[in-house]
Design a protein around this motif. Structure first.
Motif, PDB file in Angstrom:
ATOM      1  N   LEU A  69      51.825  97.564  68.334  1.00  0.00           N
ATOM      2  CA  LEU A  69      53.071  97.230  69.024  1.00  0.00           C
ATOM      3  C   LEU A  69      53.870  96.135  68.336  1.00  0.00           C
ATOM      4  CD1 LEU A  69      51.904  97.353  72.765  1.00  0.00           C
ATOM      5  CD2 LEU A  69      52.605  99.224  71.253  1.00  0.00           C
ATOM      6  N   LEU A  70      53.222  95.311  67.532  1.00  0.00           N
ATOM      7  CA  LEU A  70      53.950  94.207  66.891  1.00  0.00           C
ATOM      8  C   LEU A  70      55.043  94.717  65.967  1.00  0.00           C
ATOM      9  CD1 LEU A  70      51.053  91.744  65.977  1.00  0.00           C
ATOM     10  CD2 LEU A  70      52.402  91.862  68.085  1.00  0.00           C
ATOM     11  N   ARG A  71      54.859  95.914  65.416  1.00  0.00           N
ATOM     12  CA  ARG A  71      55.868  96.467  64.508  1.00  0.00           C
ATOM     13  C   ARG A  71      56.907  97.306  65.239  1.00  0.00           C
ATOM     14  NH1 ARG A  71      51.548 100.246  63.647  1.00  0.00           N
ATOM     15  NH2 ARG A  71      52.268 102.397  63.998  1.00  0.00           N
ATOM     16  N   ARG A  72      56.708  97.550  66.527  1.00  0.00           N
ATOM     17  CA  ARG A  72      57.577  98.468  67.269  1.00  0.00           C
ATOM     18  C   ARG A  72      58.698  97.759  68.020  1.00  0.00           C
ATOM     19  NH1 ARG A  72      54.938 103.578  67.621  1.00  0.00           N
ATOM     20  NH2 ARG A  72      52.698 103.472  67.136  1.00  0.00           N
ATOM     21  N   SER A  73      58.565  96.454  68.217  1.00  0.00           N
ATOM     22  CA  SER A  73      59.604  95.716  68.947  1.00  0.00           C
ATOM     23  C   SER A  73      59.591  94.255  68.533  1.00  0.00           C
ATOM     24  CB  SER A  73      59.384  95.820  70.460  1.00  0.00           C
ATOM     25  OG  SER A  73      60.292  94.975  71.161  1.00  0.00           O
ATOM     26  N   ARG A  74      60.764  93.721  68.296  1.00  0.00           N
ATOM     27  CA  ARG A  74      60.863  92.300  67.936  1.00  0.00           C
ATOM     28  C   ARG A  74      60.537  91.386  69.116  1.00  0.00           C
ATOM     29  NH1 ARG A  74      65.811  90.080  69.607  1.00  0.00           N
ATOM     30  NH2 ARG A  74      67.297  91.610  70.442  1.00  0.00           N
ATOM     31  N   HIS A  75      60.471  91.951  70.311  1.00  0.00           N
ATOM     32  CA  HIS A  75      60.176  91.139  71.497  1.00  0.00           C
ATOM     33  C   HIS A  75      58.683  90.890  71.685  1.00  0.00           C
ATOM     34  CE1 HIS A  75      64.347  91.462  72.625  1.00  0.00           C
ATOM     35  NE2 HIS A  75      64.273  92.782  72.675  1.00  0.00           N
ATOM     36  N   MET A  76      57.840  91.564  70.924  1.00  0.00           N
ATOM     37  CA  MET A  76      56.397  91.447  71.121  1.00  0.00           C
ATOM     38  C   MET A  76      55.867  90.036  70.876  1.00  0.00           C
ATOM     39  SD  MET A  76      54.588  93.909  72.299  1.00  0.00           S
ATOM     40  CE  MET A  76      52.986  93.318  71.733  1.00  0.00           C
ATOM     41  N   GLY A  77      56.492  89.310  69.966  1.00  0.00           N
ATOM     42  CA  GLY A  77      56.020  87.970  69.657  1.00  0.00           C
ATOM     43  C   GLY A  77      55.994  87.057  70.866  1.00  0.00           C
ATOM     44  N   ARG A  78      56.982  87.206  71.744  1.00  0.00           N
ATOM     45  CA  ARG A  78      57.040  86.353  72.937  1.00  0.00           C
ATOM     46  C   ARG A  78      55.840  86.588  73.844  1.00  0.00           C
ATOM     47  NH1 ARG A  78      56.181  83.907  76.529  1.00  0.00           N
ATOM     48  NH2 ARG A  78      57.503  82.854  78.088  1.00  0.00           N
ATOM     49  N   PRO A 217      37.636  94.043  64.947  1.00  0.00           N
ATOM     50  CA  PRO A 217      38.529  94.303  66.067  1.00  0.00           C
ATOM     51  C   PRO A 217      38.612  95.782  66.416  1.00  0.00           C
ATOM     52  CG  PRO A 217      39.806  93.930  64.079  1.00  0.00           C
ATOM     53  CD  PRO A 217      38.357  93.674  63.717  1.00  0.00           C
ATOM     54  N   TYR A 218      39.031  96.042  67.630  1.00  0.00           N
ATOM     55  CA  TYR A 218      39.219  97.409  68.103  1.00  0.00           C
ATOM     56  C   TYR A 218      40.248  98.129  67.238  1.00  0.00           C
ATOM     57  CZ  TYR A 218      40.292 101.140  71.478  1.00  0.00           C
ATOM     58  OH  TYR A 218      40.489 102.348  72.083  1.00  0.00           O
ATOM     59  N   GLU A 219      41.338  97.432  66.940  1.00  0.00           N
ATOM     60  CA  GLU A 219      42.431  98.002  66.150  1.00  0.00           C
ATOM     61  C   GLU A 219      42.436  97.344  64.771  1.00  0.00           C
ATOM     62  OE1 GLU A 219      47.216  98.761  66.708  1.00  0.00           O
ATOM     63  OE2 GLU A 219      46.323  97.006  67.639  1.00  0.00           O
ATOM     64  N   LEU A 220      42.262  98.127  63.709  1.00  0.00           N
ATOM     65  CA  LEU A 220      42.227  97.543  62.362  1.00  0.00           C
ATOM     66  C   LEU A 220      43.620  97.052  61.969  1.00  0.00           C
ATOM     67  CD1 LEU A 220      39.882 100.037  60.481  1.00  0.00           C
ATOM     68  CD2 LEU A 220      39.366  97.716  61.235  1.00  0.00           C
ATOM     69  N   PRO A 221      43.783  95.746  61.819  1.00  0.00           N
ATOM     70  CA  PRO A 221      45.130  95.201  61.637  1.00  0.00           C
ATOM     71  C   PRO A 221      45.779  95.584  60.311  1.00  0.00           C
ATOM     72  CG  PRO A 221      43.480  93.486  61.344  1.00  0.00           C
ATOM     73  CD  PRO A 221      42.757  94.695  61.865  1.00  0.00           C
ATOM     74  N   TRP A 222      44.970  95.727  59.255  1.00  0.00           N
ATOM     75  CA  TRP A 222      45.573  95.991  57.946  1.00  0.00           C
ATOM     76  C   TRP A 222      46.072  97.415  57.847  1.00  0.00           C
ATOM     77  CZ3 TRP A 222      40.610  93.837  58.431  1.00  0.00           C
ATOM     78  CH2 TRP A 222      40.603  92.442  58.399  1.00  0.00           C
ATOM     79  N   LEU A 223      45.586  98.313  58.719  1.00  0.00           N
ATOM     80  CA  LEU A 223      46.137  99.660  58.800  1.00  0.00           C
ATOM     81  C   LEU A 223      47.333  99.695  59.753  1.00  0.00           C
ATOM     82  CD1 LEU A 223      42.894 101.868  58.902  1.00  0.00           C
ATOM     83  CD2 LEU A 223      44.397 101.381  56.956  1.00  0.00           C
ATOM     84  N   ALA A 224      47.240  98.933  60.841  1.00  0.00           N
ATOM     85  CA  ALA A 224      48.366  98.858  61.774  1.00  0.00           C
ATOM     86  C   ALA A 224      49.564  98.167  61.141  1.00  0.00           C
ATOM     87  CB  ALA A 224      47.939  98.120  63.035  1.00  0.00           C
ATOM     88  N   TYR A 225      49.281  97.156  60.314  1.00  0.00           N
ATOM     89  CA  TYR A 225      50.347  96.366  59.680  1.00  0.00           C
ATOM     90  C   TYR A 225      50.021  96.183  58.204  1.00  0.00           C
ATOM     91  CZ  TYR A 225      50.405  95.347  64.653  1.00  0.00           C
ATOM     92  OH  TYR A 225      50.378  95.470  66.024  1.00  0.00           O
ATOM     93  N   PRO A 226      50.181  97.219  57.389  1.00  0.00           N
ATOM     94  CA  PRO A 226      49.920  97.059  55.960  1.00  0.00           C
ATOM     95  C   PRO A 226      50.855  96.008  55.369  1.00  0.00           C
ATOM     96  CG  PRO A 226      51.033  99.139  56.410  1.00  0.00           C
ATOM     97  CD  PRO A 226      50.653  98.566  57.735  1.00  0.00           C
ATOM     98  N   PRO A 227      50.501  95.451  54.205  1.00  0.00           N
ATOM     99  CA  PRO A 227      51.269  94.326  53.659  1.00  0.00           C
ATOM    100  C   PRO A 227      52.771  94.555  53.603  1.00  0.00           C
ATOM    101  CG  PRO A 227      49.269  94.610  52.409  1.00  0.00           C
ATOM    102  CD  PRO A 227      49.320  95.762  53.376  1.00  0.00           C
ATOM    103  N   GLU A 228      53.206  95.760  53.235  1.00  0.00           N
ATOM    104  CA  GLU A 228      54.647  96.002  53.119  1.00  0.00           C
ATOM    105  C   GLU A 228      55.358  95.886  54.462  1.00  0.00           C
ATOM    106  OE1 GLU A 228      52.543 100.069  53.155  1.00  0.00           O
ATOM    107  OE2 GLU A 228      52.254  98.076  52.273  1.00  0.00           O
ATOM    108  N   ILE A 229      54.644  96.128  55.566  1.00  0.00           N
ATOM    109  CA  ILE A 229      55.207  95.920  56.896  1.00  0.00           C
ATOM    110  C   ILE A 229      54.974  94.490  57.356  1.00  0.00           C
ATOM    111  CG2 ILE A 229      54.938  96.546  59.330  1.00  0.00           C
ATOM    112  CD1 ILE A 229      54.437  99.399  58.455  1.00  0.00           C
ATOM    113  N   ALA A 230      53.780  93.970  57.094  1.00  0.00           N
ATOM    114  CA  ALA A 230      53.440  92.615  57.542  1.00  0.00           C
ATOM    115  C   ALA A 230      54.395  91.562  56.978  1.00  0.00           C
ATOM    116  CB  ALA A 230      52.007  92.287  57.139  1.00  0.00           C
ATOM    117  N   ARG A 231      54.880  91.773  55.748  1.00  0.00           N
ATOM    118  CA  ARG A 231      55.785  90.789  55.138  1.00  0.00           C
ATOM    119  C   ARG A 231      57.112  90.682  55.872  1.00  0.00           C
ATOM    120  NH1 ARG A 231      54.090  93.643  50.250  1.00  0.00           N
ATOM    121  NH2 ARG A 231      52.357  92.472  49.314  1.00  0.00           N
ATOM    122  N   SER A 232      57.450  91.719  56.636  1.00  0.00           N
ATOM    123  CA  SER A 232      58.735  91.717  57.346  1.00  0.00           C
ATOM    124  C   SER A 232      58.613  91.152  58.757  1.00  0.00           C
ATOM    125  CB  SER A 232      59.296  93.142  57.413  1.00  0.00           C
ATOM    126  OG  SER A 232      58.486  93.973  58.249  1.00  0.00           O
TER     127      SER A 232
END
Length: 304
Positions: A69-78, A217-232
């Motif tokens: 979900l972190l990549r699906r909405s900018r509101h998730m951080g809150r 973790p239940y959800e593998l973060p590096w697949l959910a947010y690979p570096p090219e997405i994580a940098r953004s």
């Protein structure tokens, strides 16, 4: 099943932690503005529509679930970095780890006709437990009103103190009724279940789960947010999502902290760098200086 009226606003970290220690769960009323929940739910609307039904007796075949979900909405951080939630999570998990990580972000829809989920404790996904240690904390954020009739999360109060019991009487459960903006916090050791949806409308919400940083973790973060997405994405979120090493040297990439993957491309090959706790560095220094001798149980030798 008892439907409990949970009207008491939990105003601070201390009160919330006391409730969690006593009952295994806590509801925070008006944790965020409902308008913020509406904006997040709007961002996820197309994802709900595009996601097929789940498969299996645990997820439930009248549910829809999707992650990352972190990549699906900018509101998730809150939501993920909510100050009160983070303070509570740190209170329960920080004594047992060097860093805390996101275990899961999951959006959930229970459609009309959905049956109740089997009661379970989320920490049981890990096969080894130590008495007195909490491994994870969950936070449920409703997108629509949670009521007993539409599948509100069922909680067995005090079940975190009765972990040898796989099931408990249904009448001992409470339906955690909430409105958008409220948050349900419950321990990974608390028995719970998604309720049966006997209404004519779907129940939607999301769960954000935090765990000890040295667990898989239940959800593998590096697949959910690979570096090219994580940098953004905000670095604070990606740190929480797993782009950090857990001392000593756990979760590294090429022998280095994975936070380096968030830097600009083109840093070139670099050698491995230890990520150790201070006491480990001192122990190594004592060993190399001859202050640790065989037969002393790992304790530094006495001078003189």
């Amino acid at each position: 099943m008892t439907i409990i009226a949970l009207d008491r606003l939990v105003p601070d970290t201390k009160s919330c932690c006391e409730r969690l220690e006593a009952e295994g769960y806590c509801i925070i009323r008006n944790a965020v503005p409902s308008s913020l929940v509406d904006r997040l739910a709007c961002d996820l609307e197309q994802d709900f529509a595009a996601t097929p039904h789940s498969v299996g007796p645990f997820y439930g075949e009248t549910t829809r679930r999707f992650h990352g979900l972190l990549r699906r909405s900018r509101h998730m951080g809150r939501f993920a970095l909510d100050p009160l939630v983070v303070a509570v999570v740190e209170r329960f998990l920080q004594p047992w780890c060097d860093t805390i990580q996101l275990n899961l972000t999951q959006a959930i829809e229970i459609e009309p006709g959905g049956v109740a989920q089997p009661p379970h404790r989320d920490q049981d996904m890990w096969p080894v437990h130590t008495a007195g240690v909490e491994y994870m904390i969950n936070v449920m954020w409703p997108f629509s009103a949670y009521r007993a009739e539409n599948g509100a999360t069922l909680i067995w109060p005090g079940s975190h103190r009765r972990q040898d019991e796989i099931v408990m009487p249904a009448e001992d459960a409470i339906a955690a009724e909430m409105d958008p903006g409220d948050a349900l916090i419950f321990l990974g050791s608390t028995l719970h279940a998604g309720g049966a949806n006997k209404s004519a409308s779907s129940r939607r919400g999301m769960i954000i789960s935090y765990s000890l940083g040295w667990l898989k973790p239940y959800e593998l973060p590096w697949l959910a947010y690979p570096p090219e997405i994580a940098r953004s994405l905000p670095r604070s979120l990606m740190t929480l999502a797993g782009y950090q090493a857990h001392r000593p040297n756990l979760g590294t990439h090429e022998g280095r902290c994975p936070s380096l993957l968030l830097n600009a491309i083109g840093d070139g090959a670099q050698g491995a760098i230890d990520v150790l706790r201070p006491e480990q560095e001192r122990l190594i220094a004592d060993y190399r200086a001859g202050r640790i001798l065989p037969g002393l149980g790992g304790s530094p030798a006495e001078d003189g």
